[in-house]
Design a protein around this motif. Structure first.
Motif, PDB file in Angstrom:
ATOM      1  N   VAL A  89      53.965 -47.552   2.013  1.00  0.00           N
ATOM      2  CA  VAL A  89      55.065 -47.504   1.050  1.00  0.00           C
ATOM      3  C   VAL A  89      56.364 -47.608   1.845  1.00  0.00           C
ATOM      4  O   VAL A  89      56.655 -46.761   2.698  1.00  0.00           O
ATOM      5  CB  VAL A  89      55.042 -46.204   0.239  1.00  0.00           C
ATOM      6  CG1 VAL A  89      56.222 -46.144  -0.732  1.00  0.00           C
ATOM      7  CG2 VAL A  89      53.725 -46.072  -0.513  1.00  0.00           C
ATOM      8  N   ARG A  90      57.120 -48.670   1.582  1.00  0.00           N
ATOM      9  CA  ARG A  90      58.391 -48.895   2.277  1.00  0.00           C
ATOM     10  C   ARG A  90      59.528 -48.315   1.437  1.00  0.00           C
ATOM     11  O   ARG A  90      59.687 -48.669   0.274  1.00  0.00           O
ATOM     12  CB  ARG A  90      58.617 -50.380   2.531  1.00  0.00           C
ATOM     13  CG  ARG A  90      57.576 -50.984   3.465  1.00  0.00           C
ATOM     14  CD  ARG A  90      57.832 -52.447   3.773  1.00  0.00           C
ATOM     15  NE  ARG A  90      56.842 -52.935   4.728  1.00  0.00           N
ATOM     16  CZ  ARG A  90      56.955 -52.835   6.048  1.00  0.00           C
ATOM     17  NH1 ARG A  90      58.055 -52.285   6.563  1.00  0.00           N
ATOM     18  NH2 ARG A  90      56.011 -53.277   6.850  1.00  0.00           N
ATOM     19  N   LEU A  91      60.302 -47.447   2.044  1.00  0.00           N
ATOM     20  CA  LEU A  91      61.393 -46.772   1.369  1.00  0.00           C
ATOM     21  C   LEU A  91      62.710 -47.113   2.048  1.00  0.00           C
ATOM     22  O   LEU A  91      62.798 -47.134   3.278  1.00  0.00           O
ATOM     23  CB  LEU A  91      61.178 -45.259   1.399  1.00  0.00           C
ATOM     24  CG  LEU A  91      59.913 -44.768   0.700  1.00  0.00           C
ATOM     25  CD1 LEU A  91      59.496 -43.403   1.224  1.00  0.00           C
ATOM     26  CD2 LEU A  91      60.134 -44.716  -0.803  1.00  0.00           C
ATOM     27  N   ALA A  92      63.732 -47.392   1.252  1.00  0.00           N
ATOM     28  CA  ALA A  92      65.073 -47.652   1.770  1.00  0.00           C
ATOM     29  C   ALA A  92      66.070 -46.887   0.915  1.00  0.00           C
ATOM     30  O   ALA A  92      65.856 -46.687  -0.291  1.00  0.00           O
ATOM     31  CB  ALA A  92      65.382 -49.146   1.771  1.00  0.00           C
ATOM     32  N   TYR A  93      67.168 -46.470   1.501  1.00  0.00           N
ATOM     33  CA  TYR A  93      68.178 -45.693   0.791  1.00  0.00           C
ATOM     34  C   TYR A  93      69.451 -45.690   1.632  1.00  0.00           C
ATOM     35  O   TYR A  93      69.445 -46.013   2.824  1.00  0.00           O
ATOM     36  CB  TYR A  93      67.702 -44.251   0.561  1.00  0.00           C
ATOM     37  CG  TYR A  93      67.098 -43.616   1.800  1.00  0.00           C
ATOM     38  CD1 TYR A  93      67.870 -42.858   2.681  1.00  0.00           C
ATOM     39  CD2 TYR A  93      65.756 -43.811   2.113  1.00  0.00           C
ATOM     40  CE1 TYR A  93      67.323 -42.306   3.829  1.00  0.00           C
ATOM     41  CE2 TYR A  93      65.197 -43.267   3.255  1.00  0.00           C
ATOM     42  CZ  TYR A  93      65.979 -42.513   4.112  1.00  0.00           C
ATOM     43  OH  TYR A  93      65.432 -41.982   5.258  1.00  0.00           O
ATOM     44  N   GLN A  94      70.543 -45.330   0.999  1.00  0.00           N
ATOM     45  CA  GLN A  94      71.807 -45.215   1.708  1.00  0.00           C
ATOM     46  C   GLN A  94      72.112 -43.751   1.980  1.00  0.00           C
ATOM     47  O   GLN A  94      71.681 -42.872   1.234  1.00  0.00           O
ATOM     48  CB  GLN A  94      72.939 -45.837   0.889  1.00  0.00           C
ATOM     49  CG  GLN A  94      72.812 -47.349   0.747  1.00  0.00           C
ATOM     50  CD  GLN A  94      73.886 -47.914  -0.169  1.00  0.00           C
ATOM     51  OE1 GLN A  94      73.724 -47.929  -1.374  1.00  0.00           O
ATOM     52  NE2 GLN A  94      74.986 -48.368   0.412  1.00  0.00           N
TER      53      GLN A  94
END
Length: 517
Positions: A89-94
């Motif tokens: 599961v690839r997660l991205a966020y600022q």
């Protein structure tokens, strides 16, 4: 007395063969009853086989498995995205600084297993504060609203660029290294870029903005759609509108291939609110479809998904599970009447629908605490949901980006319902014993059902011995000796089993006084 199954409606199954079984009792026959039970149960087992072939267990609900888990390691997290990539599961966020959300929001990423265990911990993916890097210089100190999609092992991103009236589309590798672009798209005069939609079909990517020309009415608003090939060349642009209501910013976009989720051609499904923000009437959420080939709207596909007493908004995350014939939609509801749009943070939900967008279940995320920008992805029995807790003013603290994992609950397969071979044997024995203890009265019985074309009449034309024990055909009707009391028990199994295997039948059993043939 006549027992008759008088209505049955097949749904979404091609090559349906409708048939009727008329079962006439002219005398008590234990052997005949046993054979009849075996044959009908064989039919049900065949239906189950077809259901297994289709790979679809119907979704019945959502169950929280793990989370919420905080994603960022410091400061304030927002604008999270999630992509299921095989077993990961690839997660991205600022991450926003403590005192602003309009500057210095770099992009961070991490990789987790399907159980949300950490595989690759947090690292910076796009550093907007480093002007010596290509992307740092391009984003000029801040990354705005954005969406990410995964296509053929590469990442594609659409993003608002600080100081630009157009949005950028970029092609990146899995480590967020630039491969192509940025390409600028969007009409500065008509397109409002915030809270855009983004999707791919395996060969092209699609960006969706809010089409709102100056001095236009809500009836004129629509979705400004851009289609780009894998090398980021714009191949088509169009404006699409729903059949009714408005298309408003705060949207999501999902590609659905032909033959999936009731799509009769390659489609894009567009999700948005149905009224302009600040409307006196409650704002709801609706969906409509366009053709992926030319981006033209498909009439008759507009459907209201959420309509409540309070405003519902920001359907920025949507996905579907073809394995379970289900849509999954994330959205937010205002805290109290009149709170939105001045305050966007509110209770947020994930709602489960069937393939025709009929609601199945709704769950509240973040334990009921405020959330927004709910985005999600599904794979197999798993649904992954991300969101953040930032208020409109950007003054909230603490503010976290979070992830939750859900399990898509499904109807039990027919095999378990019938108990497999041991259950079949037990049913036959119990049925025979039941008839021996409680002999049936002379009854006229009819059972009507619908089934797959593979269940041919030959299955029901087998000669079992004497004339009294013989299945025989007259037109499309099959006759056999069967005790009514056992059939009533059997109807319970039919009623439960057939909807599970995809027949979606509406059953009604009617009793009428009659001894006539």
């Amino acid at each position: 007395m006549r027992w008759e199954l008088v209505s049955g409606k097949p749904a979404l199954i091609p090559s349906i063969l409708s048939f009727r079984l008329r079962i006439l009792r002219s005398g008590f026959s234990m052997k005949a009853t046993t054979v009849a039970l075996a044959m009908v149960l064989t039919f049900l087992t065949g239906c189950e086989s077809n259901a297994s072939d289709s790979g679809s267990d119907r979704a019945t609900g959502l169950q929280l498995v793990s989370g919420p888990q905080i994603l960022q390691t410091r400061d304030r997290g927002l604008f999270a995205s999630v992509l299921v990539d095989g077993s990961t599961v690839r997660l991205a966020y600022q991450i926003a600084p403590p005192d602003t959300i309009v500057d210095d929001k770099s992009l961070f990423a991490q990789i987790r297993g399907r159980d949300l265990s950490v595989i690759a911990p947090e690292r910076i993916a796009i550093d907007v504060t480093d002007p010596d890097t290509t992307l740092g210089a391009f984003f000029n100190g801040d990354l705005g609203d954005h969406k990410i999609t995964l296509m053929n092992g590469q990442l594609y991103m659409v993003a608002i660029v600080k100081g630009s009236a157009q949005a950028a589309v970029l092609k990146l590798d899995l480590d967020f290294k630039l491969l192509a672009g940025p390409v600028m798209i969007g009409d500065p005069v008509t397109d409002r870029l915030a809270d855009m939609g983004f999707a791919n079909d395996g060969t092209s990517v699609y960006a969706q903005f809010f089409y709102q020309p100056e001095d236009s009415t809500p009836q004129q608003w629509g979705a400004s759609l851009y289609k780009l090939d894998a090398n980021l060349n714009v191949t088509r642009h169009a404006v699409a509108r729903p059949d009714s209501g408005s298309f408003v910013t705060g949207t999501s976009l999902v590609f659905v291939p032909r033959g999936t989720m009731e799509a009769t051609e390659d489609r894009l499904y567009l999700f948005s609110t149905d009224l302009d923000y600040g409307n006196a009437n409650p704002i709801g959420i609706h969906v409509f479809a366009v053709r992926a080939a030319d981006l033209s709207a498909i009439k008759g596909t507009t459907k209201t998904l959420v309509k409540e007493a309070l405003d519902a908004y920001f359907p920025v995350g949507a996905a579907y599970s073809s394995a379970h014939s289900a849509w999954v939609l994330g959205y937010t509801r205002e805290q109290a009447s009149g709170a939105f749009p001045e305050e966007e943070l509110g209770p947020s939900f994930v709602r489960l629908f069937d393939e025709a967008f009929e609601p199945i279940a709704t769950v509240l995320v973040n334990g009921g605490a405020g959330a927004m920008r709910v985005m999600l992805d599904t794979r197999d029995d798993d649904g992954y949901v991300v969101y953040d807790e930032m208020n409109r003013s950007g003054t909230g603290t603490p503010v976290n980006a979070k992830v939750e994992r859900y399990h898509i609950l499904t109807s039990p397969p027919t095999a378990s319902m019938l108990g497999g071979l041991s259950g079949l044997a037990a049913l036959l024995i119990l049925g025979t014993l039941f008839m021996e203890i409680f002999p049936a009265k002379p009854l006229r019985l009819r059972v009507a059902a619908s089934g797959h074309s593979r269940h041919s009449r030959s299955k029901f034309s087998k000669t079992t011995g004497s004339r009294a024990d013989r299945w025989f055909m007259t037109g499309d009707r099959y006759h056999h000796d069967l005790a009514a009391d056992t059939l009533v028990s059997l109807l319970v199994y039919i009623e439960k089993a057939l909807p599970v295997v995809g027949q979606d039948l509406i059953w009604r059993v009617r009793a009428e006084s009659s001894r006539d043939v």
